[in-house]
Design an enzyme around this catalytic site. Structure first.
Site, PDB file in Angstrom:
ATOM      1  N   TYR A 107      -2.615  -0.177  10.742  1.00  0.00           N
ATOM      2  CA  TYR A 107      -2.593  -0.556   9.339  1.00  0.00           C
ATOM      3  C   TYR A 107      -1.336  -0.048   8.640  1.00  0.00           C
ATOM      4  O   TYR A 107      -0.639  -0.803   7.940  1.00  0.00           O
ATOM      5  CB  TYR A 107      -3.839  -0.002   8.640  1.00  0.00           C
ATOM      6  CG  TYR A 107      -3.924  -0.325   7.167  1.00  0.00           C
ATOM      7  CD1 TYR A 107      -4.318  -1.588   6.735  1.00  0.00           C
ATOM      8  CD2 TYR A 107      -3.625   0.632   6.204  1.00  0.00           C
ATOM      9  CE1 TYR A 107      -4.409  -1.891   5.386  1.00  0.00           C
ATOM     10  CE2 TYR A 107      -3.716   0.345   4.847  1.00  0.00           C
ATOM     11  CZ  TYR A 107      -4.107  -0.917   4.445  1.00  0.00           C
ATOM     12  OH  TYR A 107      -4.195  -1.210   3.109  1.00  0.00           O
ATOM     13  N   SER A 129       0.844  -1.195   0.000  1.00  0.00           N
ATOM     14  CA  SER A 129       0.000   0.000   0.000  1.00  0.00           C
ATOM     15  C   SER A 129       0.875   1.239   0.000  1.00  0.00           C
ATOM     16  O   SER A 129       2.006   1.200   0.505  1.00  0.00           O
ATOM     17  CB  SER A 129      -0.914   0.017   1.227  1.00  0.00           C
ATOM     18  OG  SER A 129      -1.567   1.258   1.365  1.00  0.00           O
TER      19      SER A 129
END
Length: 704
Positions: A594, A581
């Protein structure tokens, strides 16, 4: 009125369906062909051909003329349609006899078939066209039934045929299919008027009738009689295949051994190109490979040309104990290497001894069929369908050997005859006309979380580019939906499925076992499964933290670890791609768990790349951002949390994310799939440790 009771073949004729085709001889030909092809006891996949002759209006003269419709080159009678037929003027085809120069110039006749075409949109006529054309019957079936070939391949098959059918079935000795064989069939009929069919030595069967139904029933009756005769003789002279030599392992243990061994075998067979594997422990295979006669019969090779074109002239028989420990990979590879070297040497000698000045270059010298006594049979080919069909064909060959040995003695084709079929220039031309392999042909991929979202898009892209894929998910319902979609889009041979929770080591190992058993191993591992939790620091719990790190970081570690073990067994390198990501590089609000887990994924990728380079295993990263379409992540609280963090409404998120990119683009799952293909498609084979951003351009996420 049907009088025969069929036990060994299936009578499938439906009077109502046939009546609806009354007067349409071509329609009845298609109907009959599909029925025959539906029963593999009558003919193997892609084998045999059928025809009909009827009057049609000549477009040049307007007069009725006799036309023959016959299965064209390639194809399968079980799925035959009108566009798979060649339609030829019968008189023009037979007139070619006047310019035929003899068997030494046989191949030149094939291109002349095109001058006989009645329908210019026809499928290309096959080499078997004159075999149908020189017989006078309205409907003809040429099939490769195991029961008939067992008699045709028996040492005294001609006499057995004469005795069994009382002279009502003719016999033509082995000869390569072509124009001359068509003339021989006509001569056999001339010498034996009134016969109901002709047995072709070592090859197959011709049967016929004046209607589609007569031909269908005649074919079934002949094959039924052959099969019944074989059954009566099993164990009469001696035990089948000389009796049992070794006992098969229990089913579960057979699958365990096959799973452990398949990647090692695939590594050897993929010496020149990536191969896909197939395994079967079918009872017919076990009866053969566990028998005393295996050592005598296996080296003889197959008889029917259709069989050895798919399976090579002979299999490789492994000298491994059925139940031995196969976990020492290096020792196993060292033991098997001499067997593969010997097989390649023998195949090369076969080629050099039999080749002609104009023979095509030698093809891959590795085995297609590998027999493991006590366990089962492996086959390896360019794709799953070809590997599976090769297994079916070798089972056909086993059936033929079993039948021939029961009534007489099995005989295979002489090596030179076999070579002349395998390296036939017409066969080579057919191979050259086949589409070039796609970029991922022969590759096997396991993409975690591939029942939806980014993972599904990656799996779909890989299949489109020629790979086979293990579709998996931790949601059984979602996996079932994906399975149905992939089966409809790509067919059963393109994928398999596995229930997979990446935090569960047993399920991870089971998923890779599925890949090994279904396809022979794995080449591409994509870590895509994930989840997202967006909360302010004070609201983040230890459970949130553990879940994120277990799925994203530990999951990536465990899946990569299991995948690398398979890649090393194969010894052919491979790819690990981690879907990380932009959050691995960019610090944003409400994202401690996260974002840090994604950073850990990114650095773990670098560490793996550094370690696995000597194995030619490439490890690369794709960094997406804001892929909302079909994403399970966005179904939960993540979207709400991100919208709150940025002060926008949930429905405004796609536009918000696009506007903050340099390209002002919304990112789709297909964009991530394209990035994964860029790493695996062949142009970046010397790249590892890279990060490819697919985020529309987020300056803060630039790696450098």
């Amino acid at each position: 009125m049907l009088t025969t009771e069929f036990k060994h073949v299936s009578y499938l004729w439906d009077e109502q369906k046939a009546a609806a085709l009354a007067g349409d001889e071509v329609g009845l030909l298609i109907y009959r062909s599909n029925l025959l092809g539906a029963d593999l006891r009558l003919t193997n996949y892609g084998g045999g051909n059928t025809s009909c002759k009827a009057l049609a209006k000549d477009p040049l003269t307007g007069k009725d003329t006799e036309v023959m419709w016959v299965k064209g080159s390639g194809g399968d009678i079980g799925t035959l349609k009108r566009n798979g037929l060649a339609a030829l003027y019968v008189d023009k085809l037979r007139a070619l006899e006047g310019i035929y120069r003899g068997i030494d110039q046989e191949d030149e006749m094939v291109k002349l078939f095109n001058y006989c075409l009645f329908d210019l949109d026809s499928k290309a006529p096959s080499i078997d066209t004159p075999l149908h054309g020189f017989l006078p019957f309205k409907h003809i079936d040429h099939l490769h039934p195991d029961a008939a070939i067992a008699i045709a391949a028996a040492k005294d098959g001609k006499q057995i045929t004469q005795n069994l059918f009382g002279g009502t079935l003719g016999w033509v000795d082995w000869q390569r299919p072509g124009f001359d064989l068509g003339l021989q069939l006509r001569q056999c009929l001339h010498e034996h008027p009134g016969i109901r069919g002709i047995m072709l030595g070592s090859h197959g069967l011709f049967t016929w009738g004046n209607t589609a139904y007569e031909s269908y029933v005649n074919t079934l009756e002949v094959v039924e009689k052959c099969a019944a005769y074989l059954e009566q003789n099993y164990n009469k002279k001696r035990p089948v295949f000389g009796g049992v030599k070794i006992k098969a392992l229990p089913p579960e243990k057979r699958l365990q051994q096959a799973t452990a061994l398949a990647p090692v075998l695939r590594g050897f067979c993929s010496e020149h190109q990536h191969m896909i594997g197939h395994f079967t422990d079918d009872a017919r295979v076990l009866e053969f490979i566990n028998a005393n006669d295996l050592a005598r019969l296996a080296p003889l090779g197959t008889s029917c040309p259709d069989h050895f074109l798919r399976t090579k002239i002979a299999p490789l028989v492994l000298e491994l104990e059925a139940g031995e420990d196969l976990h020492d990979v290096k020792a196993l590879q060292a033991r098997l290497a001499p067997a593969f070297a010997a097989y390649r040497k023998d195949y090369t000698a076969y080629y050099e001894t039999c080749k002609h000045p104009n023979s095509p270059a030698i093809r891959d010298a590795n085995p297609v069929v590998i027999l493991y006594p006590g366990v089962g049979m492996f086959t390896f080919a360019k794709d799953k369908q070809t590997a599976r069909v090769a297994a079916e064909f070798y089972i056909n060959a086993i059936n033929v050997m079993k039948g021939a040995e029961a009534i007489s003695e099995y005989t295979s084709l002489p090596r030179q005859e076999a070579f002349d079929i395998e390296y036939w220039l017409l066969e080579e031309a057919k191979l050259q006309r086949m589409p070039k392999p796609k970029a991922l042909s022969g590759r096997i991929a396991l993409v975690t979380g591939s029942a939806g979202g980014i993972g599904r898009a990656i799996a779909k892209k890989f299949v489109e580019e020629g790979a086979v894929v293990v579709i998996n998910d931790n949601d059984a319902e979602r996996l079932a939906t994906a399975k149905a979609a992939f089966e409809q889009q790509a067919g059963k041979d393109a994928f398999t499925t596995a229930l997979l929770d990446v935090t569960n080591p047993d399920q991870i190992n089971a998923a890779f076992d599925t890949a090994c058993l279904a396809f022979g191993g794995v080449d591409i591992v994509v870590n895509c499964a994930g989840l997202s939790i967006s909360k302010p620091l004070e609201d983040h719990t230890s459970a949130d933290w553990d879940l994120l790190y277990n799925v994203l970081v530990k999951g990536q570690f465990l899946v990569t670890q299991a995948g690398v073990a398979i890649l090393r067994k194969q010894g052919r390198g491979g790819d690990v791609i981690n879907i990380v990501s932009k959050n691995a590089l960019v610090s944003g609000p409400n994202n401690a768990g996260y974002g840090s887990a994604k950073a850990a994924q990114l650095h773990l990728s670098r560490l793996n790349a550094a370690e696995l380079g000597p194995d030619h295993i490439r490890v690369n990263v794709v960094n997406p951002d804001a892929v909302i379409a079909d994403s399970k992540i966005w179904e939960g609280a993540w979207a709400e949390g991100r919208a709150k963090a940025y002060g926008v409404k949930i429905e405004e998120l796609p536009a918000f994310y696009a506007k903050r990119t340099l390209l002002n683009e919304i990112i789709l799952p297909e964009d991530i799939a394209n990035a994964c293909f860029a790493f695996t498609g062949g142009l970046l084979n010397k790249s590892t440790g890279n990060v490819l951003n697919v985020d529309g351009g987020v300056a803060m996420a630039f790696v450098r």
